[in-house]
Design a protein around this motif. Structure first.
Motif, PDB file in Angstrom:
ATOM      1  N   THR A  51       0.861  -1.182   0.000  1.00  0.00           N
ATOM      2  CA  THR A  51       0.000   0.000   0.000  1.00  0.00           C
ATOM      3  C   THR A  51       0.895   1.229   0.000  1.00  0.00           C
ATOM      4  OG1 THR A  51      -1.695  -1.169   1.233  1.00  0.00           O
ATOM      5  CG2 THR A  51      -1.784   1.226   1.303  1.00  0.00           C
ATOM      6  N   ILE A  52       0.554   2.185  -0.866  1.00  0.00           N
ATOM      7  CA  ILE A  52       1.365   3.397  -0.980  1.00  0.00           C
ATOM      8  C   ILE A  52       0.588   4.592  -0.447  1.00  0.00           C
ATOM      9  CG2 ILE A  52       2.414   4.993  -2.643  1.00  0.00           C
ATOM     10  CD1 ILE A  52       3.290   2.585  -4.233  1.00  0.00           C
ATOM     11  N   VAL A  53       1.251   5.368   0.403  1.00  0.00           N
ATOM     12  CA  VAL A  53       0.664   6.597   0.941  1.00  0.00           C
ATOM     13  C   VAL A  53       1.533   7.769   0.503  1.00  0.00           C
ATOM     14  CG1 VAL A  53       0.001   7.863   3.013  1.00  0.00           C
ATOM     15  CG2 VAL A  53      -0.235   5.379   2.962  1.00  0.00           C
ATOM     16  N   ALA A  54       0.932   8.737  -0.186  1.00  0.00           N
ATOM     17  CA  ALA A  54       1.678   9.906  -0.664  1.00  0.00           C
ATOM     18  C   ALA A  54       1.632  11.020   0.370  1.00  0.00           C
ATOM     19  CB  ALA A  54       1.070  10.396  -1.971  1.00  0.00           C
ATOM     20  N   VAL A  55       2.781  11.608   0.618  1.00  0.00           N
ATOM     21  CA  VAL A  55       2.853  12.727   1.563  1.00  0.00           C
ATOM     22  C   VAL A  55       3.400  13.946   0.826  1.00  0.00           C
ATOM     23  CG1 VAL A  55       3.990  13.572   3.666  1.00  0.00           C
ATOM     24  CG2 VAL A  55       3.162  11.205   3.555  1.00  0.00           C
ATOM     25  N   GLY A  56       2.699  15.067   0.930  1.00  0.00           N
ATOM     26  CA  GLY A  56       3.171  16.315   0.316  1.00  0.00           C
ATOM     27  C   GLY A  56       3.046  16.345  -1.195  1.00  0.00           C
ATOM     28  N   MET A  57       2.147  15.524  -1.786  1.00  0.00           N
ATOM     29  CA  MET A  57       2.019  15.466  -3.248  1.00  0.00           C
ATOM     30  C   MET A  57       0.629  15.907  -3.699  1.00  0.00           C
ATOM     31  SD  MET A  57       4.055  11.874  -3.738  1.00  0.00           S
ATOM     32  CE  MET A  57       3.725  11.733  -5.484  1.00  0.00           C
ATOM     33  N   GLY A  58      -0.182  16.329  -2.757  1.00  0.00           N
ATOM     34  CA  GLY A  58      -1.551  16.731  -3.056  1.00  0.00           C
ATOM     35  C   GLY A  58      -2.476  16.198  -1.988  1.00  0.00           C
ATOM     36  N   GLU A  73       6.245   5.599 -18.090  1.00  0.00           N
ATOM     37  CA  GLU A  73       6.752   5.989 -19.405  1.00  0.00           C
ATOM     38  C   GLU A  73       6.178   5.058 -20.462  1.00  0.00           C
ATOM     39  OE1 GLU A  73      11.017   6.147 -19.406  1.00  0.00           O
ATOM     40  OE2 GLU A  73      11.055   7.937 -18.134  1.00  0.00           O
ATOM     41  N   LYS A  74       6.362   5.451 -21.729  1.00  0.00           N
ATOM     42  CA  LYS A  74       5.809   4.622 -22.809  1.00  0.00           C
ATOM     43  C   LYS A  74       6.376   3.206 -22.697  1.00  0.00           C
ATOM     44  CE  LYS A  74       3.960   5.220 -27.253  1.00  0.00           C
ATOM     45  NZ  LYS A  74       3.248   6.372 -27.778  1.00  0.00           N
ATOM     46  N   GLY A  75       5.483   2.200 -22.628  1.00  0.00           N
ATOM     47  CA  GLY A  75       5.943   0.814 -22.544  1.00  0.00           C
ATOM     48  C   GLY A  75       6.228   0.332 -21.130  1.00  0.00           C
ATOM     49  N   ALA A  76       5.916   1.127 -20.115  1.00  0.00           N
ATOM     50  CA  ALA A  76       6.128   0.699 -18.717  1.00  0.00           C
ATOM     51  C   ALA A  76       4.837   0.110 -18.150  1.00  0.00           C
ATOM     52  CB  ALA A  76       6.569   1.884 -17.876  1.00  0.00           C
ATOM     53  N   ASN A  77       4.957  -0.793 -17.186  1.00  0.00           N
ATOM     54  CA  ASN A  77       3.792  -1.468 -16.621  1.00  0.00           C
ATOM     55  C   ASN A  77       3.782  -1.357 -15.095  1.00  0.00           C
ATOM     56  OD1 ASN A  77       3.132  -2.562 -19.280  1.00  0.00           O
ATOM     57  ND2 ASN A  77       4.946  -3.833 -18.960  1.00  0.00           N
ATOM     58  N   LEU A  78       2.590  -1.564 -14.537  1.00  0.00           N
ATOM     59  CA  LEU A  78       2.419  -1.443 -13.085  1.00  0.00           C
ATOM     60  C   LEU A  78       1.534  -2.566 -12.591  1.00  0.00           C
ATOM     61  CD1 LEU A  78       2.627   0.322 -10.479  1.00  0.00           C
ATOM     62  CD2 LEU A  78       0.586   1.542 -11.287  1.00  0.00           C
ATOM     63  N   LYS A  79       1.911  -3.202 -11.470  1.00  0.00           N
ATOM     64  CA  LYS A  79       1.008  -4.217 -10.925  1.00  0.00           C
ATOM     65  C   LYS A  79       1.068  -4.373  -9.405  1.00  0.00           C
ATOM     66  CE  LYS A  79       3.857  -8.262 -12.137  1.00  0.00           C
ATOM     67  NZ  LYS A  79       3.900  -9.471 -12.963  1.00  0.00           N
ATOM     68  N   ASN A  80      -0.019  -4.924  -8.861  1.00  0.00           N
ATOM     69  CA  ASN A  80      -0.096  -5.321  -7.452  1.00  0.00           C
ATOM     70  C   ASN A  80       0.222  -4.201  -6.467  1.00  0.00           C
ATOM     71  OD1 ASN A  80      -0.657  -7.915  -8.425  1.00  0.00           O
ATOM     72  ND2 ASN A  80       1.518  -8.428  -8.502  1.00  0.00           N
ATOM     73  N   VAL A  81      -0.486  -3.094  -6.639  1.00  0.00           N
ATOM     74  CA  VAL A  81      -0.291  -1.939  -5.760  1.00  0.00           C
ATOM     75  C   VAL A  81      -1.652  -1.472  -5.264  1.00  0.00           C
ATOM     76  CG1 VAL A  81       0.303   0.522  -5.835  1.00  0.00           C
ATOM     77  CG2 VAL A  81       1.860  -1.149  -6.832  1.00  0.00           C
ATOM     78  N   ARG A  82      -1.695  -1.020  -4.010  1.00  0.00           N
ATOM     79  CA  ARG A  82      -2.878  -0.336  -3.478  1.00  0.00           C
ATOM     80  C   ARG A  82      -2.489   1.112  -3.222  1.00  0.00           C
ATOM     81  NH1 ARG A  82      -6.835  -3.822  -1.611  1.00  0.00           N
ATOM     82  NH2 ARG A  82      -7.748  -2.122  -0.407  1.00  0.00           N
ATOM     83  N   ILE A  83      -3.240   2.022  -3.783  1.00  0.00           N
ATOM     84  CA  ILE A  83      -2.967   3.448  -3.586  1.00  0.00           C
ATOM     85  C   ILE A  83      -3.950   3.956  -2.538  1.00  0.00           C
ATOM     86  CG2 ILE A  83      -2.942   5.728  -4.670  1.00  0.00           C
ATOM     87  CD1 ILE A  83      -2.173   4.274  -7.321  1.00  0.00           C
ATOM     88  N   ALA A  84      -3.406   4.343  -1.387  1.00  0.00           N
ATOM     89  CA  ALA A  84      -4.259   4.816  -0.289  1.00  0.00           C
ATOM     90  C   ALA A  84      -4.538   6.305  -0.445  1.00  0.00           C
ATOM     91  CB  ALA A  84      -3.570   4.544   1.040  1.00  0.00           C
ATOM     92  N   ALA A  85      -5.442   6.833   0.341  1.00  0.00           N
ATOM     93  CA  ALA A  85      -5.706   8.278   0.361  1.00  0.00           C
ATOM     94  C   ALA A  85      -4.474   8.998   0.892  1.00  0.00           C
ATOM     95  CB  ALA A  85      -6.904   8.571   1.259  1.00  0.00           C
ATOM     96  N   PRO A  86      -4.124  10.168   0.375  1.00  0.00           N
ATOM     97  CA  PRO A  86      -4.780  10.882  -0.700  1.00  0.00           C
ATOM     98  C   PRO A  86      -4.313  10.379  -2.064  1.00  0.00           C
ATOM     99  CG  PRO A  86      -2.942  12.193   0.138  1.00  0.00           C
ATOM    100  CD  PRO A  86      -2.962  10.908   0.931  1.00  0.00           C
ATOM    101  N   GLY A  87      -5.292  10.166  -2.955  1.00  0.00           N
ATOM    102  CA  GLY A  87      -4.938   9.587  -4.264  1.00  0.00           C
ATOM    103  C   GLY A  87      -4.208  10.540  -5.201  1.00  0.00           C
TER     104      GLY A  87
END
Ligand code: DGU
Ligand code: CA
Ligand code: CA
Length: 218
Positions: A51-58, A73-87
């Motif tokens: 789970t990822i929590v962003a601080v100071g990014m909005g 970036e073009k051709g990059a992939n993302l998997k198996n992540v939970r984005i917590a508040a704040p999104g």
């Protein structure tokens, strides 16, 4: 209870209150970030369920100047992540990206934006509590959403207001609940949408397109 014990309990409680007040409740499994995670062309970021929590990014509001959590970036992939508040501004995609099993626990300004031409595929995962848009299409693309749930949104997919470029949208095996506006909206007369096995409940209307002839089942 002895006086000593009472004092000790009061002091412990005070420390706990100050700690929570200053640091908040932190999630045991959460990873804190303070800047955008950039995923390079040809690479896959596998969060392995973190789970990822962003601080100071909005603050996750409708303010347009928040930072993305991920830049693919073009051709990059993302998997198996939970984005917590704040999104914040979610995930920015520059084309030819696959996003697998990503959960937005509390969508910020939006969940994901297409910012480069190409194909973008969302497979699995879910998005919750979006005050407006989940997926924002700002460039011509082939955009596929499959095996996905959105619960709480204005629109799931929105092609940038007033834009006339062509997007081809596929929706497959999806569940959409509690939508204030619609599943997909575009102002472009060339954009086409194909769907199958889509279930909706409490969604105001499915499509806001210039013509119903742009909507197809497959
Ligand atoms: O108001 O282009 O909300 O990419 C016009 C803007 C707006 C975008 C969009 C986004 O539509 O900023 O998040
Ligand atoms: Ca926006
Ligand atoms: Ca945005």
């Amino acid at each position: 209870m002895s006086k000593k014990l009472k004092v000790l309990m009061a002091v412990t409680l005070l420390f706990a209150q100050v700690f929570v007040g200053v640091f908040g409740w932190s999630r045991a499994d959460a990873k804190t970030i303070t800047s955008t995670i950039v995923v390079k062309a040809g690479e896959t970021y596998d969060g392995k369920g973190e789970t990822i929590v962003a601080v100071g990014m909005g603050d996750g509001s409708q303010n347009e100047n928040q930072k993305p959590i991920f830049k693919l970036e073009k051709g990059a992939n993302l998997k198996n992540v939970r984005i917590a508040a704040p999104g914040c501004d979610g995930v920015h995609c520059y084309g030819n990206n696959t996003i697998t099993n990503v959960v937005w626990e509390d969508v910020g300004e939006d969940a994901l934006t297409v910012k480069g031409e190409g194909s973008v595929t969302i497979n699995g995962g879910a998005a919750y509590k979006a005050s407006d848009k989940v997926f924002q299409l700002n460039k011509a693309c082939t955009f596929t959403v499959k095996n996905f749930t959105a619960d709480g949104f204005g629109k799931v997919i929105r092609q940038n207001g007033g834009s006339t470029f062509k997007c081809t949208i596929y929706i497959e095996n999806c569940t959409f609940k509690n939508g204030k506006e619609c599943v997909a909206r575009t102002d472009s007369k060339t954009t086409q949408l194909y769907y199958r096995n889509m279930s909706t409940s409490n969604v105001k209307t499915n499509w806001m397109f210039p013509s119903s002839s742009q909507i197809h089942t497959y």
